[in-house]
Design an enzyme around this catalytic site. Sequence first.
Site, PDB file in Angstrom:
ATOM      1  N   CYS A 134      46.805  31.240  39.796  1.00 39.88           N
ATOM      2  CA  CYS A 134      45.552  31.086  39.054  1.00 39.88           C
ATOM      3  C   CYS A 134      45.828  31.071  37.558  1.00 39.88           C
ATOM      4  O   CYS A 134      46.134  32.122  36.972  1.00 39.88           O
ATOM      5  CB  CYS A 134      44.591  32.214  39.410  1.00 39.88           C
ATOM      6  SG  CYS A 134      43.052  32.184  38.476  1.00 39.88           S
ATOM      7  N   CYS A 137      43.309  33.098  35.497  1.00 37.47           N
ATOM      8  CA  CYS A 137      43.543  34.539  35.585  1.00 37.47           C
ATOM      9  C   CYS A 137      44.723  34.987  34.730  1.00 37.47           C
ATOM     10  O   CYS A 137      44.665  36.030  34.071  1.00 37.47           O
ATOM     11  CB  CYS A 137      43.825  34.943  37.035  1.00 37.47           C
ATOM     12  SG  CYS A 137      42.647  34.359  38.257  1.00 37.47           S
ATOM     13  N   ASP A 138      45.816  34.216  34.759  1.00 36.10           N
ATOM     14  CA  ASP A 138      47.094  34.766  34.301  1.00 36.10           C
ATOM     15  C   ASP A 138      47.792  34.022  33.168  1.00 36.10           C
ATOM     16  O   ASP A 138      48.795  34.504  32.655  1.00 36.10           O
ATOM     17  CB  ASP A 138      48.057  34.840  35.497  1.00 36.10           C
ATOM     18  CG  ASP A 138      47.555  35.775  36.593  1.00 36.10           C
ATOM     19  OD1 ASP A 138      46.842  36.738  36.256  1.00 36.10           O
ATOM     20  OD2 ASP A 138      47.869  35.537  37.773  1.00 36.10           O
TER      21      ASP A 138
END
Length: 313
Positions: A134, A137-138
Amino acid sequence: MSEIYDVIIIGAGPAGLAAGIYSGRSRLSTLIIEKSKAGGQAAITSEIENYPGADEGETGPSLIAKMVKQAERFGVQRAADEIASVDLAGDVKTVTGKKGAYRAKTVIIASGAFPRLAGCAGESEFTGKGVSYCATCDAAFFEGMETFVVGAGDSAIQEALHVARFARKVTVIYRRSKEEMRAAKSLLQKAFDNPKFSFLYHSVVQELKGETGILDTIIVKNTQTGELTQFNADPEDGTFGLFVFVGFVPHTGIFEGSVNMDGGYILTDEDMHTNVPGVYAAGDCRAKSLRQVVTAAADGAIAAVQAEKYIDH
């Protein structure tokens, strides 16, 4: 089998737990059924920075633990079982697991979807420790670092472009030729024009390593020659990112023929209604544009409110 719940929720990820919190708070008798530990993908996420209100240093497990405790505070029951079949027709729905059958007036499907793996040695060991599925997300964790992206479809290139906002270098690893890249030409051109990008064609990730438990070595295999190339993280960085974007697998097989789907994802309207009265879908298992903890929780809340309205109707 004797009890008929107001709501049965299949899955205890953020969508299922949020649905439980809302239905439990509305004093609906609620059962969450989960085959393994609560949390879904969030349970294996080492850091969560983009969930509103998350504490600094919040992890997936710590956030899920709060959700579980909150659901239990509102009287939500939980069962550890793997659902094998469902009968969603009629006023009372039956959900049958390996340990028994459960009945309810409404069902919220929150069974999730999981990223398809790259399939290389060391992948599970370094998930959340350099390996991500993701970018939203990251990607920010790899600010100024070197990164690698596996995949060449629309979503892979879109995610790679997002990663490039943060990383100093993005290397796309693709098992076929440049001419066979599946992403839209407009997306590919953006990547080709971006000086941060480089491409490894006819290549797959063979193995991941990390002496300190953090990813610092990627071994790539050329599928035509069999040649192995080793990439090592810059010593000053200590690690680099490997983002895998080769598709998702929704956990919806048992619902085939019971609710309408598209490509394995359950179709709903904006209020989480499926085509079956009293049956809702929430989170990553439904067809949607963004799969994040915050959107899963929102789906769950909406589904629970709609279930309450259906029961009171």
